[in-house]
Write a protein that holds these residues in place. Structure first.
Motif, PDB file in Angstrom:
ATOM      1  N   ALA A   1       0.789  -1.413   0.069  1.00 51.83           N
ATOM      2  CA  ALA A   1       0.098  -0.112  -0.126  1.00 51.83           C
ATOM      3  C   ALA A   1       0.920   1.375   0.025  1.00 51.83           C
ATOM      4  O   ALA A   1       0.379   2.352  -0.379  1.00 51.83           O
ATOM      5  CB  ALA A   1      -0.920  -0.084   1.156  1.00 51.83           C
ATOM      6  N   ARG A   2       2.004   1.101   0.449  1.00 49.87           N
ATOM      7  CA  ARG A   2       3.046   2.370   0.515  1.00 49.87           C
ATOM      8  C   ARG A   2       3.896   2.408  -0.819  1.00 49.87           C
ATOM      9  O   ARG A   2       4.770   3.100  -0.772  1.00 49.87           O
ATOM     10  CB  ARG A   2       3.725   2.225   1.828  1.00 49.87           C
ATOM     11  CG  ARG A   2       2.946   2.359   3.103  1.00 49.87           C
ATOM     12  CD  ARG A   2       3.643   2.199   4.341  1.00 49.87           C
ATOM     13  NE  ARG A   2       4.878   2.680   4.573  1.00 49.87           N
ATOM     14  CZ  ARG A   2       5.726   2.699   5.746  1.00 49.87           C
ATOM     15  NH1 ARG A   2       5.518   2.187   6.581  1.00 49.87           N
ATOM     16  NH2 ARG A   2       7.008   3.537   5.699  1.00 49.87           N
ATOM     17  N   GLY A   3       3.835   1.195  -1.507  1.00 52.12           N
ATOM     18  CA  GLY A   3       4.490   1.251  -2.869  1.00 52.12           C
ATOM     19  C   GLY A   3       5.973   0.878  -2.628  1.00 52.12           C
ATOM     20  O   GLY A   3       6.855   0.840  -3.258  1.00 52.12           O
ATOM     21  N   GLU A   4       6.179  -0.034  -1.605  1.00 54.82           N
ATOM     22  CA  GLU A   4       7.268  -0.519  -1.140  1.00 54.82           C
ATOM     23  C   GLU A   4       7.671  -1.918  -1.667  1.00 54.82           C
ATOM     24  O   GLU A   4       9.006  -2.386  -1.406  1.00 54.82           O
ATOM     25  CB  GLU A   4       7.752  -0.213   0.352  1.00 54.82           C
ATOM     26  CG  GLU A   4       7.502   1.134   0.718  1.00 54.82           C
ATOM     27  CD  GLU A   4       7.806   1.452   2.338  1.00 54.82           C
ATOM     28  OE1 GLU A   4       8.607   0.378   2.786  1.00 54.82           O
ATOM     29  OE2 GLU A   4       7.582   2.273   2.873  1.00 54.82           O
ATOM     30  N   VAL A   5       6.870  -2.688  -1.930  1.00 53.89           N
ATOM     31  CA  VAL A   5       6.783  -4.010  -2.513  1.00 53.89           C
ATOM     32  C   VAL A   5       5.792  -4.117  -3.546  1.00 53.89           C
ATOM     33  O   VAL A   5       4.806  -3.408  -3.673  1.00 53.89           O
ATOM     34  CB  VAL A   5       6.790  -5.103  -1.375  1.00 53.89           C
ATOM     35  CG1 VAL A   5       7.783  -5.137  -0.272  1.00 53.89           C
ATOM     36  CG2 VAL A   5       5.175  -5.286  -0.888  1.00 53.89           C
ATOM     37  N   PRO A   6       6.051  -5.035  -4.687  1.00 59.19           N
ATOM     38  CA  PRO A   6       5.034  -5.479  -5.495  1.00 59.19           C
ATOM     39  C   PRO A   6       3.767  -5.897  -5.115  1.00 59.19           C
ATOM     40  O   PRO A   6       3.542  -6.548  -4.119  1.00 59.19           O
ATOM     41  CB  PRO A   6       5.678  -6.563  -6.455  1.00 59.19           C
ATOM     42  CG  PRO A   6       6.896  -6.422  -6.183  1.00 59.19           C
ATOM     43  CD  PRO A   6       7.447  -5.835  -4.738  1.00 59.19           C
ATOM     44  N   ALA A   7       2.659  -5.305  -5.543  1.00 57.16           N
ATOM     45  CA  ALA A   7       1.330  -5.433  -5.138  1.00 57.16           C
ATOM     46  C   ALA A   7       0.828  -7.136  -5.373  1.00 57.16           C
ATOM     47  O   ALA A   7       0.220  -7.464  -4.466  1.00 57.16           O
ATOM     48  CB  ALA A   7       0.256  -4.698  -5.997  1.00 57.16           C
ATOM     49  N   GLU A   8       1.303  -7.573  -6.324  1.00 55.02           N
ATOM     50  CA  GLU A   8       1.054  -8.872  -6.682  1.00 55.02           C
ATOM     51  C   GLU A   8       1.903  -9.983  -5.451  1.00 55.02           C
ATOM     52  O   GLU A   8       1.227 -10.985  -5.318  1.00 55.02           O
ATOM     53  CB  GLU A   8       1.719  -9.450  -7.964  1.00 55.02           C
ATOM     54  CG  GLU A   8       3.068  -9.354  -8.267  1.00 55.02           C
ATOM     55  CD  GLU A   8       3.297  -8.120  -8.846  1.00 55.02           C
ATOM     56  OE1 GLU A   8       4.645  -7.949  -9.456  1.00 55.02           O
ATOM     57  OE2 GLU A   8       2.609  -7.063  -8.697  1.00 55.02           O
ATOM     58  N   LEU A   9       2.881  -9.446  -4.999  1.00 54.20           N
ATOM     59  CA  LEU A   9       3.376 -10.368  -3.903  1.00 54.20           C
ATOM     60  C   LEU A   9       2.509 -10.180  -2.565  1.00 54.20           C
ATOM     61  O   LEU A   9       2.493 -11.119  -1.771  1.00 54.20           O
ATOM     62  CB  LEU A   9       4.839  -9.761  -3.553  1.00 54.20           C
ATOM     63  CG  LEU A   9       5.557 -10.370  -2.271  1.00 54.20           C
ATOM     64  CD1 LEU A   9       5.942 -12.025  -2.937  1.00 54.20           C
ATOM     65  CD2 LEU A   9       7.011  -9.794  -2.235  1.00 54.20           C
ATOM     66  N   ALA A  10       1.849  -9.073  -2.425  1.00 52.85           N
ATOM     67  CA  ALA A  10       0.976  -9.174  -1.152  1.00 52.85           C
ATOM     68  C   ALA A  10      -0.066 -10.051  -1.444  1.00 52.85           C
ATOM     69  O   ALA A  10      -0.857 -10.459  -0.173  1.00 52.85           O
ATOM     70  CB  ALA A  10       0.455  -7.606  -1.153  1.00 52.85           C
ATOM     71  N   ARG A  11      -0.431 -10.276  -2.522  1.00 49.37           N
ATOM     72  CA  ARG A  11      -1.594 -11.212  -2.809  1.00 49.37           C
ATOM     73  C   ARG A  11      -1.174 -12.761  -3.046  1.00 49.37           C
ATOM     74  O   ARG A  11      -2.211 -13.249  -3.159  1.00 49.37           O
ATOM     75  CB  ARG A  11      -2.225 -10.774  -4.212  1.00 49.37           C
ATOM     76  CG  ARG A  11      -2.958  -9.482  -4.210  1.00 49.37           C
ATOM     77  CD  ARG A  11      -4.098  -9.223  -5.282  1.00 49.37           C
ATOM     78  NE  ARG A  11      -2.926  -9.254  -6.548  1.00 49.37           N
ATOM     79  CZ  ARG A  11      -2.526  -8.079  -7.042  1.00 49.37           C
ATOM     80  NH1 ARG A  11      -2.637  -6.844  -6.503  1.00 49.37           N
ATOM     81  NH2 ARG A  11      -1.925  -7.878  -8.342  1.00 49.37           N
ATOM     82  N   SER A  12      -0.024 -13.106  -2.862  1.00 53.08           N
ATOM     83  CA  SER A  12       0.436 -14.325  -2.900  1.00 53.08           C
ATOM     84  C   SER A  12      -0.037 -15.141  -1.746  1.00 53.08           C
ATOM     85  O   SER A  12      -0.294 -14.547  -0.840  1.00 53.08           O
ATOM     86  CB  SER A  12       1.889 -14.523  -3.034  1.00 53.08           C
ATOM     87  OG  SER A  12       2.538 -14.011  -1.956  1.00 53.08           O
TER      88      SER A  12
END
Length: 274
Positions: free
Chosen positions: A263-274
């Motif tokens: 949400a802060r743009g510090e890691v890829p969004a797709e990784l957060a959905r894994s």
């Protein structure tokens, strides 16, 4: 039984430990019985799971003191805190108040939904509700005014750290900061957790909790930067060898951290959905 004693030597908070130890419950669930000295009405916080022997023991311990339960409060809806509430209400006749209206059992003419800042006065016992989401969306703490203590449910544990919901890290950090500010402003002298021993140094404990979360975020960011491309890979890099019973909790916490960082743009969004 654990007892909290105020400066005059009188007793307000008693803990009856439920015999449900485990990796997530530590030594068991702490059921708190709150009573103004000499009063015949008491408040129970977190009656515990559907363990009839424990629930009956709590009700009996109140009766043996010549008192009666007039109110039950739930710090959150996890079964190890709330599942026994309906049976406990049947035993005592007391209403059950919770943030989640599905868990409340209202008395006549009552609203059983807890709200932030809500206050209860029971024979001189003054309680205030503080919404502290993060561990769950419905988590609250209960401030006992006369003793300057805070019942924290699973927001702050007596040992170790708590699990947070997968979308709850931002709210949880805000909750910890709110409690830290309250301790500084109000002189809270002890935290009475839902699991584990009493915390006699609230300011230090809350600082430790905030520091731990900040360090975990740094570790998760470093794991991603080092090439971890899925949740399990991040968990393996951050936690190393882990008791298999704790893996689901670790995955939940790391997912929450990934979503916070995404949400802060510090890691890829797709990784957060894994």
């Amino acid at each position: 039984m654990t007892t909290v004693i105020d400066g005059s030597g009188t007793l307000r908070a008693h803990c009856l430990l439920c015999p449900n130890p485990g990796p997530m419950t530590l030594s068991g669930t702490n059921t708190w019985v709150l009573r103004e000295p000499g009063a015949d009405r008491v408040v129970v916080v977190d009656p515990g799971p559907q363990d009839e022997r424990h629930l009956e023991r709590v009700a009996r311990s109140v009766q043996e003191q010549g008192a009666r339960v007039v109110l039950t409060l739930l710090t959150h809806g996890h079964p190890d805190h709330s599942e026994g509430a309906r049976y406990f209400s049947e035993l005592t006749g007391a209403p059950v108040h919770a943030v989640d209206p599905r868990l409340g059992i209202a008395g006549e003419g009552q609203d059983a939904t807890l709200t932030d800042g809500q206050e209860f006065e029971v024979d001189g016992l003054h309680l205030r509700i503080l919404e502290t989401p993060g561990h769950t969306p419905d988590s609250v703490c209960v401030q006992v005014g006369a003793d300057d203590v805070l019942l924290t449910g699973d927001t702050v544990l007596g040992q170790g750290t708590t699990v947070i919901t997968e979308d709850g890290l931002g709210a949880y950090l805000d909750s910890l900061r709110r409690l830290r500010d309250l301790v500084a402003a109000s002189g809270i002298r002890a935290l009475l957790p839902g699991h584990g021993p009493i915390c006699p140094d609230p300011a230090q404990r809350l600082t430790e909790y905030l520091t731990h979360r900040e360090q975990r975020l740094e570790q998760v960011s470093a794991a991603v930067a080092a090439g971890a491309q899925e949740l399990r890979g991040v968990v393996a890099r951050v936690y190393g060898d882990l008791d298999p019973a704790l893996v689901p909790a670790a995955e939940s916490s790391v997912r929450a951290q990934l979503r916070y960082l995404a949400a802060r743009g510090e890691v890829p969004a797709e990784l957060a959905r894994s």
